[in-house]
Design an enzyme around this catalytic site. Structure first.
Site, PDB file in Angstrom:
ATOM      1  N   TRP A   1      -7.541  81.019  21.279  1.00 51.54           N
ATOM      2  CA  TRP A   1      -6.356  81.173  22.127  1.00 51.54           C
ATOM      3  C   TRP A   1      -5.877  82.615  22.032  1.00 51.54           C
ATOM      4  O   TRP A   1      -5.930  83.218  20.946  1.00 51.54           O
ATOM      5  CB  TRP A   1      -5.242  80.226  21.659  1.00 51.54           C
ATOM      6  CG  TRP A   1      -5.491  78.796  22.071  1.00 51.54           C
ATOM      7  CD1 TRP A   1      -6.670  78.276  22.519  1.00 51.54           C
ATOM      8  CD2 TRP A   1      -4.539  77.743  22.067  1.00 51.54           C
ATOM      9  NE1 TRP A   1      -6.515  76.958  22.797  1.00 51.54           N
ATOM     10  CE2 TRP A   1      -5.214  76.585  22.535  1.00 51.54           C
ATOM     11  CE3 TRP A   1      -3.198  77.626  21.725  1.00 51.54           C
ATOM     12  CZ2 TRP A   1      -4.575  75.353  22.663  1.00 51.54           C
ATOM     13  CZ3 TRP A   1      -2.567  76.400  21.848  1.00 51.54           C
ATOM     14  CH2 TRP A   1      -3.247  75.277  22.320  1.00 51.54           C
ATOM     15  N   LYS A   2      -5.429  83.115  23.164  1.00 50.85           N
ATOM     16  CA  LYS A   2      -4.898  84.494  23.174  1.00 50.85           C
ATOM     17  C   LYS A   2      -3.374  84.392  23.131  1.00 50.85           C
ATOM     18  O   LYS A   2      -2.736  84.037  24.126  1.00 50.85           O
ATOM     19  CB  LYS A   2      -5.360  85.238  24.432  1.00 50.85           C
ATOM     20  CG  LYS A   2      -4.899  86.680  24.478  1.00 50.85           C
ATOM     21  CD  LYS A   2      -5.453  87.383  25.701  1.00 50.85           C
ATOM     22  CE  LYS A   2      -5.190  88.873  25.695  1.00 50.85           C
ATOM     23  NZ  LYS A   2      -3.808  89.252  25.533  1.00 50.85           N
ATOM     24  N   TYR A   3      -2.823  84.664  21.964  1.00 54.94           N
ATOM     25  CA  TYR A   3      -1.371  84.510  21.753  1.00 54.94           C
ATOM     26  C   TYR A   3      -0.626  85.695  22.359  1.00 54.94           C
ATOM     27  O   TYR A   3      -1.123  86.828  22.335  1.00 54.94           O
ATOM     28  CB  TYR A   3      -1.081  84.366  20.254  1.00 54.94           C
ATOM     29  CG  TYR A   3      -1.740  83.132  19.701  1.00 54.94           C
ATOM     30  CD1 TYR A   3      -1.111  81.902  19.777  1.00 54.94           C
ATOM     31  CD2 TYR A   3      -3.036  83.186  19.170  1.00 54.94           C
ATOM     32  CE1 TYR A   3      -1.739  80.750  19.328  1.00 54.94           C
ATOM     33  CE2 TYR A   3      -3.675  82.045  18.722  1.00 54.94           C
ATOM     34  CZ  TYR A   3      -3.028  80.833  18.802  1.00 54.94           C
ATOM     35  OH  TYR A   3      -3.659  79.698  18.370  1.00 54.94           O
TER      36      TYR A   3
ATOM     37  N   GLU B   1      -1.690  83.159  26.642  1.00 55.21           N
ATOM     38  CA  GLU B   1      -2.038  83.914  27.856  1.00 55.21           C
ATOM     39  C   GLU B   1      -3.404  83.570  28.397  1.00 55.21           C
ATOM     40  O   GLU B   1      -3.764  83.973  29.483  1.00 55.21           O
ATOM     41  CB  GLU B   1      -2.095  85.400  27.503  1.00 55.21           C
ATOM     42  CG  GLU B   1      -0.784  86.107  27.477  1.00 55.21           C
ATOM     43  CD  GLU B   1      -1.057  87.588  27.291  1.00 55.21           C
ATOM     44  OE1 GLU B   1      -0.717  88.358  28.203  1.00 55.21           O
ATOM     45  OE2 GLU B   1      -1.620  87.967  26.254  1.00 55.21           O
ATOM     46  N   GLY B   2      -4.228  82.924  27.579  1.00 50.34           N
ATOM     47  CA  GLY B   2      -5.600  82.647  27.982  1.00 50.34           C
ATOM     48  C   GLY B   2      -6.463  82.619  26.741  1.00 50.34           C
ATOM     49  O   GLY B   2      -6.005  82.184  25.677  1.00 50.34           O
TER      50      GLY B   2
END
Ligand code: AMP
Length: 736
Positions: free
Chosen positions: A383-385, A536-537
């Site tokens: 996960w892109k935090y 974010e993605g």
């Protein structure tokens, strides 16, 4: 760790460097007698005769009264300085000439103290040079001379060439206000302030105005020449004091400036040297200088770049890798002078307490691009935090430091993390460097909060009792553990050590949620989940192959995959607000539109890229207007590049970065972003730009770079297709 590093640099009786110089000198004497080269004149005075070599010159009333004749600012090209009187040799010094010889042409070799004028002349020549390779080569010639003739000056020369006073993470900045400098220039030249101001507006460069004012100034006494070490020491003093004392110190040095020295001294103080040498070019120049030094005896010095290409490439990579893990010239330069290049990485190890450059990711336009890039490789998706990057260090003394993405020291901002750091580790953990993202955390709902909430946290003097925004740290990498660097190990191994020695604590320390898969449907589904989880993605990373932590080279081992990327552009841009336009109608009394710029790291200038008036709520506009009103400046900075037709109602100090999205990038006759990169006369601009958010975690100089803008422009489908069809046409025309 620190102690052992310092001990590497104890002076040796016979340094490797003086050996090079000595050998070369012997050879030089020999060849001079054979080839009957003109002898370099003995300078009129040595530094010893003039007293303390670090001391700055003062006006010496004993010296003869002299009038300084105005001389043209333009560089006078000379083939060699040998044979000229010292005074003329210094004015004619030109490290860009084809036949430059690092010893013969170093006119200061008898004194062994580098004159500030030699450095200023080098900058002047570089400023007038067009091609990047030539600029780097010129700087390498100068550095090579310093390595051989006055090696102790290499460190201040390097710092002055990138306009820094200390390692970036120590945060010691020059940036003296232009008005303070103008006052010092007035005092030293007898010019009035209004004149200096109007000239600066006209030329857009206070450095040039300062130089011209010095040229036309009649001097009662000629002060002693400046040297690099003295000027560097004075700049440090200037950075550390304020008020009238600052003006006095600037004045003291300024009165002693000759020729181009005034230009570059003033530009150093403004904080923009404008010679187009950024860190990567500087490191390359140092590497070339080392290779030139190595071969000073066995071939023509100026042919080194052609003959020793591989050695230059290897040396550059070692130097860049070393600097990425140890971004401190106080350590790297003495080691580079003393040891063989092959030892450099070991001599300058990374260590907790010193931030290393974070690995960055490349944008992608969708899962299909991931598939294309990583086909057949083991990958993981994380996960892109959406928070703030944090490199967390524990040193041997048990001290924790936290560094931002820009290597700024953020430790005082997070006393809460330090207080709870013990809960993170398992078993015997003495030292570490972790890579992570700090996000705002809702304790009651146990969920991630938007990035904007995190930005409301205080930055300095934070008292744990007053903290309102709680944070959770998502750890995604381990770069150093118990005295061992892990950056050359693959991610799968780094991750294994991370899991073994660290533990999660809910809402405080967590490992990034990850899925190891090569199934693209699963990647797509995981992407959807990450968005639901307020991320974010995804970040897609290689696990085993090409999976080292890359800090020196641009790598494609980390790809970012954002849900909301526009399929054409691929990523948002981070741009600097440099101007504001007054609002109309509902927006009367506040700014309704803004002028944005990207940053050109090579030329150290902000280049206009678009006007923006979309994406703001009324409250956003009110807040931007209030914030930016405190940063209004009377005219555009000399390092703003824009077309006069874009003149805003107010110019701003470059202080804030905004994330912006757009429909696409196009060539523009008025905007100046990446001018020359894609088209010789046109820059690049954004179509339909939309404000997304403020990027408080980015400094203006870390805004999207002009080079990235041109890459983004070129990677657009329609541009690629056009290029393909024109390549096709070229092939066809070749064929016929
Ligand atoms: P960007 O700022 O859009 O170029 O995205 C890269 C940034 O994403 C990094 O600098 C980190 O601050 C952040 N980030 C969030 N999650 C991760 C992750 N799992 N791995 C690496 N970087 C991450």
């Amino acid at each position: 760790m620190q102690k052992s590093i310092t001990s590497f640099f104890k002076p040796k009786d016979e340094s490797q460097n003086s050996k090079y110089a000595e050998d070369a000198r012997k050879k030089e004497t020999k060849s001079a007698s054979i080839e009957e080269k003109p002898k370099v004149p003995t300078p009129v005075k040595t530094i010893k005769e003039e007293g303390d070599e670090n001391a700055l010159p003062t006006v010496d009333s004993e010296e003869k009264m002299e009038l300084e004749a105005p001389s043209p600012v333009k560089v006078r090209k000379m083939e060699l300085n040998s044979g000229l009187p010292e005074n003329e040799a210094s004015e004619a010094y030109d490290p860009s000439v084809e036949t430059y010889h690092p010893i013969n042409d170093a006119y200061w070799k008898a004194q062994r103290t580098t004159p500030y004028l030699a450095l200023a002349r080098t900058f002047q020549v570089i400023e007038e040079t067009k091609g990047r390779l030539k600029m780097i080569d010129t700087l390498s010639n100068f550095f090579c001379s310093v390595m051989l003739v006055s090696p102790e000056d290499l460190l201040p020369c390097v710092y002055l060439s990138i306009n820094q006073l200390a390692p970036a993470y120590e945060g010691l900045e020059l940036g003296v206000a232009e008005t303070t400098l103008m006052k010092a220039i007035c005092k030293a030249t007898g010019r009035n302030l209004a004149h200096i101001k109007s000239q600066t507006q006209l030329t857009g460069d206070l450095g040039i105005v300062a130089e011209q004012s010095r040229v036309s100034q009649r001097m009662m006494f000629r002060p002693k020449p400046l040297n690099v070490r003295g000027v560097f020491a004075k700049l440090k003093e200037i950075a550390n004091i304020s008020g009238q004392a600052k003006i006095t110190l600037v004045y003291d040095v300024f009165v002693a400036c000759r020729h181009a020295e005034a230009r570059f001294f003033i530009r150093s103080l403004i904080g923009k040297l404008r010679i187009g040498i950024a860190e990567q070019s500087l490191l390359t120049a140092l590497a070339i200088a080392l290779v030139k030094r190595n071969h000073i005896n066995d071939c023509k010095a100026h042919k080194v770049c052609d003959i020793y290409k591989d050695e230059i490439a290897d040396t550059t990579l070692i130097l860049k890798t070393t600097y990425s893990q140890c971004p401190n010239y106080d350590i790297v330069i003495p080691a580079l002078l003393k040891y063989d290049i092959k030892e450099l990485q070991d001599r300058c190890p990374m260590h907790p307490g010193m931030p290393l450059r974070p690995m960055l990711a490349q944008p992608t336009k969708g899962v299909s691009e991931v598939l294309e890039r990583f086909s057949g490789m083991q990958i993981t998706c994380e996960w892109k935090y959406d928070g703030e990057r944090a490199q967390i260090h524990l040193n041997k003394d048990g001290e924790i430091s936290i560094f931002s993405r820009n290597s700024e020291n953020n430790t005082p901002k997070y006393p809460d993390l330090i207080a709870r750091s013990k809960s993170l580790v398992k078993g015997n953990v003495e030292t570490y460097i972790l890579d992570s993202e700090i996000v705002a955390w809702d304790i009651e709902r146990k969920q991630i909060l938007p990035f904007q909430i995190l930005t409301t946290r205080k930055r300095k003097n934070v008292d744990i009792a007053d903290i309102k925004v709680q944070v959770c740290v998502y750890i995604f990498d381990l770069l150093y553990f118990n005295g061992v660097s892990l950056v050359t190990k693959p991610l799968s191994e780094r991750r294994k050590i991370l899991m073994e020695h660290f533990q999660e604590v809910e809402g405080e320390w967590q490992f990034a949620t990850a899925l190891d898969t090569t199934d693209m449907d699963e990647v797509q589904q995981f992407l959807e989940e990450s968005i639901k989880g307020n991320c974010e993605g995804l970040m897609v990373k290689t696990l085993d192959e090409e999976a080292t932590y890359e800090i020196a080279k641009r790598s494609r081992n980390w790809l970012k995959l954002k849900k909301d990327y526009l399929s054409n552009v691929g990523d948002s841009l981070d741009l600097v607000v440099i101007g504001g336009y007054k609002g109309k109608g509902r927006r009367t009394g506040i700014y309704g539109g803004f002028l944005l710029a990207c940053y050109d790291t090579e030329n150290e200038e902000y280049q206009s890229i678009c006007k923006i008036g979309t994406g703001f709520t009324d409250e956003d506009l009110r807040q931007h207007s209030e914030f930016l009103s405190a940063h209004v400046i009377s005219s555009a900075k000399s390092y703003f590049r824009y077309d006069p037709s874009l003149e805003p109602d107010a110019w701003f100090e470059p202080v804030q970065v905004w994330e912006v999205k757009c429909a696409d990038l196009s060539l523009s006759p008025i905007h100046r972003a990446a001018i020359g990169a894609v088209d010789p006369e046109r820059g690049i601009s954004l179509r339909f730009p939309r404000f997304i958010r403020i990027r408080d975690d980015k400094s203006p100089e870390n805004a999207t770079d002009a080079n990235q803008v041109s890459l983004m422009y070129n990677s657009q489908d329609q541009v690629k297709n056009n290029q393909k069809s024109s390549d096709q046409m070229d092939m066809e025309s070749d064929f016929y």
